[in-house]
Structures are given as C-alpha cells and as structure tokens.
Design a protein around this motif. Structure first.
Motif, PDB file in Angstrom:
ATOM      1  N   LEU A  94      -3.114  12.447  30.214  1.00  0.00           N
ATOM      2  CA  LEU A  94      -2.249  11.352  30.643  1.00  0.00           C
ATOM      3  C   LEU A  94      -2.418  11.107  32.139  1.00  0.00           C
ATOM      4  N   LYS A  97       0.720   7.238  32.939  1.00  0.00           N
ATOM      5  CA  LYS A  97       1.293   6.921  31.629  1.00  0.00           C
ATOM      6  C   LYS A  97       0.268   6.353  30.647  1.00  0.00           C
ATOM      7  N   LYS A  99      -3.422   7.256  28.381  1.00  0.00           N
ATOM      8  CA  LYS A  99      -4.313   8.299  27.890  1.00  0.00           C
ATOM      9  C   LYS A  99      -5.742   7.942  28.283  1.00  0.00           C
ATOM     10  N   PHE A 161       5.902   9.259  25.902  1.00  0.00           N
ATOM     11  CA  PHE A 161       5.232  10.363  26.571  1.00  0.00           C
ATOM     12  C   PHE A 161       4.905  11.453  25.546  1.00  0.00           C
ATOM     13  N   THR A 207       5.053  11.204  34.152  1.00  0.00           N
ATOM     14  CA  THR A 207       5.724  11.651  32.927  1.00  0.00           C
ATOM     15  C   THR A 207       6.892  12.546  33.328  1.00  0.00           C
TER      16      THR A 207
END
Length: 351
Positions: A94, A97, A99, A161, A207
């Motif tokens: 991550l 926010k 991937k 998340f 996160t």
C-alpha cells in the motif's frame, strides 16, 4: 527514550498542459532490463517521491508517465538483481492508499475490465475519518455500480484499508514462533486496555496501521536488558556465511535510528535474492533490504528470551498519514484488538 527524525522535504514541480509534467514528455525513451515498472501511482506524485519509495534500491533515474487517470513510472535500479528484489518487496504494497503494481519493465501488468468495474475487497475493511492526523474529509463507503469509469473506481477504493501482510496473524505467529519459541506472553496482548503512551517506530503511510512500543516499566527494563546484551555481543558475533542465510534465519543487523545513527538489532530473514536479504527488525516492526554479507549470527536462544519491544496497532478513527510521527509518542487509549484472531490493538488518540 525520545527520538526525532526528519525526512527530506519533497520539492514541488511545475505542471504543463493537462497537469502533465514537462519531464514526462519524452515518448522516445528506451526501456532497459535494469528498469522496474511501478504502476497504480497517485496522479499528483512527484519524481522525488517515486525515488524515495525505492530508496532502499539506490535508484538511478525515474521516468514518470501519466495517461488520463493512470499514472505509472519506469525506474532504473542499475541491475537486474535489484529489479527482482524491488518486485518481491514492493509489489502489492500500500502506498498513498493504493496497491502498487511492481513488475519488470518488459511486461507491465494488465488490468481487465472486470478488475476496473469491481475492485477486489481486502481482507479487513475500515472506514476513514477526517479527524486527527489525516486532516482529510470523511469518506463514505459506497458499493460501486457497473459500469463505472477508472477515476471513480480509484476514489472508491481509497476508502478501504487492507491489513498489511507483516501484521496479519498467520505471518506474525510464524515469525514469532521461529524467533522466540515460547509464545506464552502473546496470550496477554488481548487483555491490554486503557490509557497508554505509544512510541511509534514504523508506519504504513496513508493507512491507520503502525508499529509502536507500549511505554511501561516492563518495556523500559526489557529495553535496557536487550540493548545492553546486544551491545556486548556486537563485536563477538561472527558474520554469517552467505550459504547459511535463508528464510527464517535469526540474525543481527544494523538498524537506522534516524538522527541517532545506526545500532545493531535483532532481525529475521523473510527472503533472499542473490546477495540481498529482506529482513524484519523484530523490535521495531520495520522491513529492510540488507546485503547478506553484513548480517551477523544471532541464533542462540539466549538473545531471544526478551519478547519483541514493538507490536502492531491501528488507529480506531484516524488515518496515520505522515512519517513525521515516527519516533514520537502518541497519547491515548487502547480499546481492544482488531478482531479475535488478530494481534493488532486498536488505539484511540487523545484529542
């Protein structure tokens, strides 16, 4: 114990037409085998931020490309070995926010229409809040309706998340069992409640998840005993032979303490790629990529009787969004575990 750390300020860039940096307008650049593809980047990310993301691999150059709502980059790492290592460590991680998709520069990962229309749900979902560290507007969780364009999907995906791999119960139990053998102390974690001070050692940016030391008298005693033992053992412990460094090896390596320099600390080998090892510093919750020849032996159980100094936490309402809180103390209340199978404790910061 009080630490402070400052990270390089990332310089702003001037944008050209359509919000595209002038440096991006070089379609004739040639991909090389020493370049790694980094996809699903934020549209407003700077070249310096991309270089900082791959700082552990000593990046030589970065070429950022923006196409509509897509943003990706090709980063020259100087060798195919570093490309392989970067893929292993960063793919799926991550970042802001999002991937990351990290692959070789030859074949960037493809995203099918099905993936765009309905993103896969992460293992653990949390709603973001606009108070505290994040200073962002509250986000409402919405179910996407097909068809939906890519830009809108990215906005929806940002509301959720996933628990980082190194914080998931299955990974932690495996790591802790191999390192400490006796895990009787682990059962006490779920009973921890009430007002607390946490010394933050590492975070997952943008996160709610972070690693911290729960400041107690027992922690103070354990720190004194551990660091004293490691200081005495530092010069006595031999360097490991390259052939003996494999996944699960318990060892000693130098850990960066911000402005305080480096110190030798306990770590566990997660993976190895040629002459590089990906290790987890047990007492700081920090992953690092380290040359194999710099690891010292630390396999005796005598060095592993003291439980890890740090453990994973999750802010119950806020978003921990900045490296500025690393090596600083948060004050608040521990409210319980994330779930019955998790070792992650929920923490509500005092306002």
């Amino acid at each position: 114990m009080s630490w402070n750390i400052s990270h390089p300020q990332l310089s702003d860039k001037l944008f050209g037409k359509n919000g595209v940096l002038e440096e991006q307008k070089s379609p004739g650049f040639k991909k090389r085998e020493t370049e790694v593809y980094v996809g699903n980047l934020p549209l407003d990310i700077s070249k310096e931020e991309i270089l900082y993301l791959l700082k552990d691999f000593n990046p030589l150059d970065v070429h950022k490309i923006q196409n509509g709502c897509k943003c990706f980059a090709f980063v020259d790492l100087g060798s195919m070995q570093k490309v392989t290592l970067a893929i292993r460590e960063l793919n799926g991680k991550l970042f802001h926010k999002r991937k990351l998709f990290v692959n070789t520069s030859k074949r960037p990962p493809k995203r099918t229409p099905d993936m765009i229309q309905q993103p896969r749900a992460p293992l653990v979902l949390e709603k973001a809040s606009g108070e505290g560290f994040g200073k962002t507007a509250a986000i409402i969780q919405l179910a996407p309706k097909a068809p939906v364009d890519l830009c809108e999907t990215e906005k929806l995906r940002a509301a959720f998340f996933a628990v980082p791999l190194e914080m998931r119960g299955s990974f932690l139990v495996l790591l802790l069992r191999e390192c400490f053998r006796d895990l009787s102390w682990l059962a006490l974690i779920h009973s921890v409640r009430g007002e607390a001070g946490l010394l933050v050692t590492s975070i997952v940016p943008k996160t709610p998840f972070f690693w911290a030391m729960h400041i107690t008298e027992a922690l103070h005693q354990n720190m004194q005993a551990l660091f004293s033992t490691l200081a005495q053992a530092e010069e006595q412990q031999p360097y490991l032979e390259g052939s003996t460094v494999t996944r699960g090896t318990r060892c000693l390596a130098e850990y960066h303490l911000g402005n305080y320099g480096h110190a030798w600390n306990r770590c566990w080998v997660l993976d190895r790629v040629d002459t590089w090892a990906v290790v987890m510093f047990i007492d700081f919750g920090q992953l690092a990529t380290i040359p194999v020849q710099s690891l010292r032996s630390l396999d005796s159980d005598d060095f592993w009787t003291i439980p890890p100094l740090t453990q994973p936490f999750m802010l119950e309402k806020d978003i921990l969004s900045s490296y500025e809180v690393v090596h600083r103390i948060l004050k608040g209340k521990i409210t319980g575990a994330l779930n019955s199978a998790s070792h992650i404790l929920k923490f509500e910061e005092s306002k």
